[in-house]
Scaffold this motif. Structure first.
Motif, mmCIF file in Angstrom:
data_model
loop_
_atom_site.group_PDB
_atom_site.id
_atom_site.type_symbol
_atom_site.label_atom_id
_atom_site.label_comp_id
_atom_site.label_asym_id
_atom_site.label_seq_id
_atom_site.Cartn_x
_atom_site.Cartn_y
_atom_site.Cartn_z
ATOM 1 N N ALA A 28 -4.715 -1.823 10.542
ATOM 2 C CA ALA A 28 -5.683 -2.095 9.473
ATOM 3 C C ALA A 28 -5.500 -3.499 8.912
ATOM 4 C CB ALA A 28 -5.545 -1.053 8.364
ATOM 5 N N LYS A 29 -4.248 -3.925 8.743
ATOM 6 C CA LYS A 29 -3.979 -5.279 8.242
ATOM 7 C C LYS A 29 -4.528 -6.323 9.194
ATOM 8 C CE LYS A 29 -0.257 -7.671 8.989
ATOM 9 N NZ LYS A 29 0.168 -9.032 9.143
ATOM 10 N N GLU A 30 -4.355 -6.108 10.476
ATOM 11 C CA GLU A 30 -4.787 -7.095 11.464
ATOM 12 C C GLU A 30 -6.292 -7.089 11.694
ATOM 13 O OE1 GLU A 30 -2.380 -6.129 14.846
ATOM 14 O OE2 GLU A 30 -0.596 -7.042 13.976
ATOM 15 N N ASN A 31 -6.951 -5.967 11.410
ATOM 16 C CA ASN A 31 -8.348 -5.844 11.798
ATOM 17 C C ASN A 31 -9.358 -5.694 10.681
ATOM 18 O OD1 ASN A 31 -8.078 -5.936 14.732
ATOM 19 N ND2 ASN A 31 -6.817 -4.135 14.433
ATOM 20 N N CYS A 32 -8.935 -5.567 9.431
ATOM 21 C CA CYS A 32 -9.967 -5.497 8.393
ATOM 22 C C CYS A 32 -10.647 -6.864 8.312
ATOM 23 C CB CYS A 32 -9.392 -5.021 7.062
ATOM 24 S SG CYS A 32 -8.793 -6.271 5.909
ATOM 25 N N PRO B 54 -6.232 -16.958 9.447
ATOM 26 C CA PRO B 54 -5.989 -18.264 10.074
ATOM 27 C C PRO B 54 -5.325 -19.267 9.134
ATOM 28 C CG PRO B 54 -8.203 -17.510 10.561
ATOM 29 C CD PRO B 54 -7.642 -16.577 9.523
ATOM 30 N N GLY B 55 -5.534 -19.126 7.823
ATOM 31 C CA GLY B 55 -4.982 -20.110 6.894
ATOM 32 C C GLY B 55 -3.879 -19.598 6.004
ATOM 33 N N ALA B 56 -3.790 -18.290 5.839
ATOM 34 C CA ALA B 56 -2.791 -17.711 4.931
ATOM 35 C C ALA B 56 -1.942 -16.696 5.682
ATOM 36 C CB ALA B 56 -3.483 -17.043 3.747
ATOM 37 N N GLU B 57 -0.666 -16.678 5.364
ATOM 38 C CA GLU B 57 0.231 -15.652 5.899
ATOM 39 C C GLU B 57 -0.055 -14.344 5.185
ATOM 40 O OE1 GLU B 57 4.889 -14.426 5.369
ATOM 41 O OE2 GLU B 57 4.343 -16.516 5.092
ATOM 42 N N ILE B 58 -0.213 -13.270 5.913
ATOM 43 C CA ILE B 58 -0.469 -11.968 5.314
ATOM 44 C C ILE B 58 0.671 -11.036 5.692
ATOM 45 C CG2 ILE B 58 -2.030 -9.989 5.189
ATOM 46 C CD1 ILE B 58 -4.310 -11.934 5.947
ATOM 47 N N SER B 59 1.340 -10.503 4.675
ATOM 48 C CA SER B 59 2.424 -9.543 4.911
ATOM 49 C C SER B 59 1.987 -8.167 4.410
ATOM 50 C CB SER B 59 3.714 -9.991 4.220
ATOM 51 O OG SER B 59 3.545 -9.991 2.811
ATOM 52 N N LEU B 60 2.673 -7.138 4.901
ATOM 53 C CA LEU B 60 2.323 -5.780 4.544
ATOM 54 C C LEU B 60 3.576 -4.975 4.280
ATOM 55 C CD1 LEU B 60 0.307 -3.373 4.310
ATOM 56 C CD2 LEU B 60 0.557 -3.099 6.793
ATOM 57 N N ASN B 61 3.580 -4.271 3.154
ATOM 58 C CA ASN B 61 4.615 -3.300 2.846
ATOM 59 C C ASN B 61 3.881 -1.981 2.637
ATOM 60 O OD1 ASN B 61 6.724 -1.760 1.957
ATOM 61 N ND2 ASN B 61 7.121 -2.950 0.108
ATOM 62 N N ALA B 62 4.026 -1.064 3.591
ATOM 63 C CA ALA B 62 3.319 0.212 3.543
ATOM 64 C C ALA B 62 4.312 1.347 3.390
ATOM 65 C CB ALA B 62 2.500 0.400 4.815
ATOM 66 N N SER B 63 4.019 2.268 2.478
ATOM 67 C CA SER B 63 4.900 3.412 2.297
ATOM 68 C C SER B 63 4.097 4.673 2.037
ATOM 69 C CB SER B 63 5.887 3.161 1.156
ATOM 70 O OG SER B 63 5.214 2.894 -0.049
ATOM 71 N N LEU B 64 4.680 5.771 2.460
ATOM 72 C CA LEU B 64 4.085 7.081 2.208
ATOM 73 C C LEU B 64 4.404 7.529 0.794
ATOM 74 C CD1 LEU B 64 4.914 8.840 5.576
ATOM 75 C CD2 LEU B 64 2.629 8.644 4.579
ATOM 76 N N ALA B 65 3.427 8.174 0.170
ATOM 77 C CA ALA B 65 3.636 8.699 -1.189
ATOM 78 C C ALA B 65 4.583 9.877 -1.141
ATOM 79 C CB ALA B 65 2.311 9.105 -1.797
ATOM 80 N N THR C 195 0.826 -1.202 0.000
ATOM 81 C CA THR C 195 0.000 0.000 0.000
ATOM 82 C C THR C 195 0.858 1.249 0.000
ATOM 83 O OG1 THR C 195 -1.966 0.987 1.011
ATOM 84 C CG2 THR C 195 -0.266 0.212 2.517
ATOM 85 N N VAL C 196 0.357 2.250 -0.683
ATOM 86 C CA VAL C 196 0.988 3.568 -0.706
ATOM 87 C C VAL C 196 -0.091 4.565 -0.309
ATOM 88 C CG1 VAL C 196 2.125 5.323 -2.115
ATOM 89 C CG2 VAL C 196 2.584 2.894 -2.539
ATOM 90 N N GLY C 197 0.199 5.326 0.717
ATOM 91 C CA GLY C 197 -0.755 6.321 1.187
ATOM 92 C C GLY C 197 -0.241 7.723 1.012
ATOM 93 N N ASP C 198 -1.084 8.569 0.498
ATOM 94 C CA ASP C 198 -0.793 10.001 0.434
ATOM 95 C C ASP C 198 -1.552 10.614 1.602
ATOM 96 O OD1 ASP C 198 -0.361 12.647 -0.142
ATOM 97 O OD2 ASP C 198 -1.172 12.568 -2.180
ATOM 98 N N VAL C 199 -0.819 10.871 2.675
ATOM 99 C CA VAL C 199 -1.443 11.298 3.932
ATOM 100 C C VAL C 199 -0.701 12.528 4.456
ATOM 101 C CG1 VAL C 199 -2.209 10.553 6.215
ATOM 102 C CG2 VAL C 199 -1.907 8.852 4.399
ATOM 103 N N PRO C 200 -1.239 13.705 4.188
ATOM 104 C CA PRO C 200 -0.567 14.928 4.635
ATOM 105 C C PRO C 200 -0.415 14.980 6.156
ATOM 106 C CG PRO C 200 -2.285 15.430 3.022
ATOM 107 C CD PRO C 200 -2.439 13.982 3.391
#
Length: 142
Positions: A119-123, A131-142, A100-105
């Motif tokens: 958000a990754k853990e709670n959506c 429970p069945g799949a590994e979920i990874s997150l790469n988050a960066s600011l725009a 994900t890339v967020g443009d967040v002033p």
């Protein structure tokens, strides 16, 4: 809360048949086949639809988390890479990579990362799939 629906129709055998997938209100529809699922053929597949659902759910949850913390995002762009692998149990979605890339002033990277992880853990889609799949997150600011 409303109940959401989607449908699929398959005609023919596994390797030579074809199918269509559509959402209940007609917002999305597409053709799918053995080639589009297990090779590089034209059309969509169930894993892409899972990826779209996960990316959409995460983006909304992340936007809410940002707003709750006092930051209004200009945009949140998320891609979900869904891995379908052969395991001892058969073909299985083993992992999903969220990017994900967020443009967040006005936000600092530490706060951005903390809210993204929440958000990754709670959506709802992450909670369904984790429970069945590994979920990874790469988050960066725009």
């Amino acid at each position: 809360m409303p109940i959401r629906t989607a449908s699929a129709r398959w005609s023919g055998n596994l390797t030579e048949g074809t199918g269509t997938i559509k959402t209940g209100k007609g917002g999305l529809s597409g053709n799918y086949s053995f080639a589009s699922r297990f090779e590089e053929g034209q059309g969509t597949n169930p894993e892409e639809l899972i990826g779209a659902a996960h990316a959409g759910c995460f983006s909304m949850a992340f936007s809410k988390g940002l707003a709750d913390a006092g930051f209004t995002p200009t945009s949140v762009d998320t891609t979900a890479k869904v891995h379908l692998d052969k395991t001892d149990a058969g073909m299985t979605v083993t992992r999903i990579e969220l990017e994900t890339v967020g443009d967040v002033p006005g936000i600092d990277d530490g706060t951005f990362q903390k809210i993204a992880l929440g958000a990754k853990e709670n959506c709802p889609i992450s909670r369904l799939l984790s429970p069945g799949a590994e979920i990874s997150l790469n988050a960066s600011l725009a």
